[in-house]
Design a protein around this motif. Structure first.
Motif, PDB file in Angstrom:
ATOM      1  N   ARG A  95     -77.637 -29.901  11.798  1.00 46.02           N
ATOM      2  CA  ARG A  95     -76.681 -28.815  11.574  1.00 46.02           C
ATOM      3  C   ARG A  95     -77.413 -27.520  11.252  1.00 46.02           C
ATOM      4  O   ARG A  95     -77.118 -26.821  10.278  1.00 46.02           O
ATOM      5  CB  ARG A  95     -75.735 -29.186  10.426  1.00 46.02           C
ATOM      6  N   LEU A 109     -77.163 -24.992  16.573  1.00 47.31           N
ATOM      7  CA  LEU A 109     -75.813 -24.463  16.819  1.00 47.31           C
ATOM      8  C   LEU A 109     -75.827 -23.414  17.930  1.00 47.31           C
ATOM      9  O   LEU A 109     -74.868 -23.317  18.713  1.00 47.31           O
ATOM     10  CB  LEU A 109     -75.248 -23.861  15.526  1.00 47.31           C
ATOM     11  N   ARG A 110     -76.900 -22.651  18.042  1.00 47.80           N
ATOM     12  CA  ARG A 110     -77.000 -21.636  19.097  1.00 47.80           C
ATOM     13  C   ARG A 110     -77.038 -22.253  20.490  1.00 47.80           C
ATOM     14  O   ARG A 110     -76.707 -21.583  21.472  1.00 47.80           O
ATOM     15  CB  ARG A 110     -78.251 -20.783  18.880  1.00 47.80           C
ATOM     16  N   ILE A 155     -67.836 -16.759  10.931  1.00 48.73           N
ATOM     17  CA  ILE A 155     -67.579 -18.199  10.945  1.00 48.73           C
ATOM     18  C   ILE A 155     -66.207 -18.451  11.539  1.00 48.73           C
ATOM     19  O   ILE A 155     -65.200 -17.958  11.032  1.00 48.73           O
ATOM     20  CB  ILE A 155     -67.655 -18.797   9.524  1.00 48.73           C
ATOM     21  N   SER A 156     -66.175 -19.218  12.625  1.00 50.28           N
ATOM     22  CA  SER A 156     -64.913 -19.571  13.258  1.00 50.28           C
ATOM     23  C   SER A 156     -64.617 -21.049  13.014  1.00 50.28           C
ATOM     24  O   SER A 156     -65.487 -21.813  12.591  1.00 50.28           O
ATOM     25  CB  SER A 156     -64.980 -19.308  14.770  1.00 50.28           C
ATOM     26  N   LEU A 207     -70.324 -28.160  13.653  1.00 53.92           N
ATOM     27  CA  LEU A 207     -71.208 -28.596  12.568  1.00 53.92           C
ATOM     28  C   LEU A 207     -70.799 -29.951  12.015  1.00 53.92           C
ATOM     29  O   LEU A 207     -71.654 -30.785  11.700  1.00 53.92           O
ATOM     30  CB  LEU A 207     -71.206 -27.555  11.448  1.00 53.92           C
ATOM     31  N   TRP A 223     -64.250 -23.132  15.278  1.00 52.10           N
ATOM     32  CA  TRP A 223     -65.082 -23.881  16.213  1.00 52.10           C
ATOM     33  C   TRP A 223     -66.447 -24.182  15.622  1.00 52.10           C
ATOM     34  O   TRP A 223     -67.010 -25.258  15.837  1.00 52.10           O
ATOM     35  CB  TRP A 223     -65.221 -23.115  17.521  1.00 52.10           C
ATOM     36  N   HIS A 224     -67.021 -23.241  14.852  1.00 51.71           N
ATOM     37  CA  HIS A 224     -68.290 -23.511  14.183  1.00 51.71           C
ATOM     38  C   HIS A 224     -68.164 -24.711  13.256  1.00 51.71           C
ATOM     39  O   HIS A 224     -69.061 -25.558  13.185  1.00 51.71           O
ATOM     40  CB  HIS A 224     -68.725 -22.283  13.365  1.00 51.71           C
ATOM     41  N   THR A 281     -76.823 -23.001   7.392  1.00 49.66           N
ATOM     42  CA  THR A 281     -76.351 -22.417   8.651  1.00 49.66           C
ATOM     43  C   THR A 281     -75.144 -21.522   8.426  1.00 49.66           C
ATOM     44  O   THR A 281     -75.056 -20.423   8.987  1.00 49.66           O
ATOM     45  CB  THR A 281     -75.994 -23.537   9.649  1.00 49.66           C
ATOM     46  N   LEU A 282     -74.198 -21.962   7.601  1.00 55.37           N
ATOM     47  CA  LEU A 282     -73.012 -21.159   7.312  1.00 55.37           C
ATOM     48  C   LEU A 282     -73.399 -19.826   6.673  1.00 55.37           C
ATOM     49  O   LEU A 282     -72.811 -18.784   6.981  1.00 55.37           O
ATOM     50  CB  LEU A 282     -72.064 -21.929   6.391  1.00 55.37           C
ATOM     51  N   TYR A 318     -79.011 -23.626  12.349  1.00 57.11           N
ATOM     52  CA  TYR A 318     -78.590 -22.453  13.110  1.00 57.11           C
ATOM     53  C   TYR A 318     -79.153 -22.498  14.526  1.00 57.11           C
ATOM     54  O   TYR A 318     -78.466 -22.169  15.503  1.00 57.11           O
ATOM     55  CB  TYR A 318     -79.057 -21.188  12.386  1.00 57.11           C
ATOM     56  N   LEU A 355     -74.792 -17.446   9.459  1.00 52.63           N
ATOM     57  CA  LEU A 355     -73.878 -16.925  10.473  1.00 52.63           C
ATOM     58  C   LEU A 355     -73.276 -15.593  10.047  1.00 52.63           C
ATOM     59  O   LEU A 355     -72.912 -15.406   8.887  1.00 52.63           O
ATOM     60  CB  LEU A 355     -72.747 -17.929  10.731  1.00 52.63           C
TER      61      LEU A 355
END
Length: 340
Positions: free
Chosen positions: A160, A165-166, A144-145, A152, A147-148, A137-138, A162, A141
Motif C-alpha cells: 500500500r 498506487l501510482r 484522496i478519493s 489501498l 477509489w484510493h 500513502t494517505l 504511494y 496524496l
C-alpha cells in the motif's frame, strides 16, 4: 426549508431508517439538521458549509458508531463543535472500540474529494489510517478519493505504498496489479516483499505484464525433449532453457521469438537455436504431438529469413536423429498442418 433558532438545545431522537436515506447529502442530511438545531453557528450557515467541513462532520459521525444516535452523546458533540479543535473533537467523540481509529485523521479532511461519502468509506479511511503503509500513502496524496481507499484496502498491506498506487492508473488496472504482484511473489521466492515493491515502483512500463515477464528471466523452462544436438560439422542445436536465453536469441537473430515467453514457460512450445561457431543459422519452435512426442513447427534464420535448402536439411537431420519430426510447414511454406 426553515429552521427555528433556540438558545436551549433541543432533544435529539434517534433517526429512523426512512429519514437516514433522504436529503441532498444522503445519510448525512438528517444529522446536519439535528446539528443545526443544537448549534446556532451551524444553523446560520447550514446551506453554505464547505466541502472540508461536511467531510469532517461525516467522518466524526461515522466513527462515533452507535453513539451517534445517542441523544446525550450527539448533543455534547453539537455543543462542542465550535469550541474544540478538530483533533480534540475526534478524540472525545469517536468510538474508541473501533479498529485503532486515530484523532489524527482530522489532518486528512481537507484532502477528501467530492461530496460527502457513504458512511462505510469513512470507516474504511479510519481502518486504513491505522495501518502504517496505508497511512504514509494517505498523508502523501494531494487528494484522496473513494477509489484510493478501495485500491489501498484491496492491496496486500506491504504494497500500500504511494509508488504502487501510482501504477493503478485506471480502475481495471487494480486487478492486473494485484494479480501481477501475486505471480511475482510466487516466482521470485528469492526476493522479499520490500524488494518486489522497489522493483514495481522503479518499473517504467505502463503494462503490468511487462514487469511480470521481466521477473521470469531466471526461471527455467520445462525440460526440453533433447539436449544439445550436433551433426559432426560444427553445427550445434541447443535448447533455449530460460527466459534470458529466449530474449538473447530474439536480439541476436533479430526476430520476435521473445513474444512466445508464455508458450515456453507453460511447455506448449520448446525453442532451439542452431549455431555453427559464430555463425547463427536458425531458431526452431517445437510443439508437442499428443502421444507421439515433439515436432518442429517453424524454423527461421536471422531476421526471420527462409533457410537455404542445405541449411534446412542440416538442421532437420539433427532433429530426425533425436526422433523429432518436421511438420509440413517447417519443410515448406506452401504446406500446413495445425499443431495447436
Amino acid at each position: 426549508m426553515t429552521f427555528q433558532s433556540s438558545s436551549k438545545p433541543q432533544a435529539f431522537a434517534p433517526l429512523s431508517a426512512e429519514s437516514m436515506a433522504g436529503g441532498v447529502y444522503g445519510w448525512l442530511t438528517p444529522y446536519l439538521i439535528a446539528l443545526a438545531k443544537q448549534n446556532a453557528h451551524i444553523h446560520s450557515r447550514l446551506l453554505h458549509l464547505t466541502r472540508t467541513e461536511l467531510h469532517f462532520i461525516a467522518l466524526c459521525l461515522a466513527l462515533m458508531g452507535e453513539k451517534r444516535d445517542d441523544a446525550d452523546h450527539f448533543g455534547a458533540f453539537a455543543r462542542d463543535y465550535d469550541r474544540l479543535p478538530r483533533r480534540s473533537l475526534l478524540a472525545n467523540y469517536i468510538d474508541t472500540a473501533g479498529p485503532g481509529y486515530s484523532p489524527k485523521l482530522a489532518t486528512l479532511v481537507s484532502k477528501l474529494a467530492g461530496r460527502p461519502w457513504r458512511m462505510r468509506s469513512y470507516l474504511r479511511l479510519g481502518e486504513l489510517y491505522a495501518e502504517p503503509h496505508a497511512r504514509k500513502t494517505l498523508c502523501h496524496l494531494a487528494s484522496i478519493s473513494r477509489w484510493h481507499l478501495i485500491a489501498l484496502s484491496r492491496l496486500p498491506a506491504p504494497y500500500r505504498t504511494y509508488g504502487v498506487l501510482r501504477k493503478i492508473r485506471k480502475r481495471y488496472d487494480l486487478a492486473c496489479v494485484m494479480f501481477g504482484i501475486e505471480v511475482v511473489r510466487r516466482v521470485r521466492t528469492d526476493m522479499t516483499d520490500r524488494q518486489i515493491i522497489a522493483s514495481l515502483e522503479r518499473s517504467d512500463t505502463s503494462r503490468i505484464r511487462d514487469w511480470v515477464e521481466a521477473h521470469y528471466e531466471r526461471l527455467p523452462f520445462p525440460t526440453a525433449p533433447t539436449g544439445a544436438l550436433t551433426d559432426g560439422t560444427g553445427a550445434v542445436s541447443r535448447p533455449v532453457a530460460t527466459a534470458r536465453d529466449l530474449f538473447r536469441a530474439a536480439r541476436e537473430f533479430d526476430n520476435c521469438v521473445d513474444r512466445y515467453l508464455w508458450e515456453a514457460l507453460t511447455g506448449r512450445s520448446c525453442f532451439y537455436r542452431c549455431d555453427n561457431g559464430q555463425r547463427r543459422i536458425a531458431v526452431a519452435e517445437l510443439k508437442r504431438l499428443p502421444g507421439v512426442g515433439w515436432a518442429v513447427d517453424e524454423i527461421r534464420g536471422p531476421n526471420n529469413a527462409e533457410l537455404s535448402g542445405p541449411e534446412r536439411a542440416q538442421v532437420f537431420a539433427m532433429f530426425r536423429e533425436a526422433g523429432v519430426l518436421p511438420a509440413p510447414q517447417a519443410l515448406s511454406r506452401f504446406s500446413w498442418f495445425d499443431l495447436e
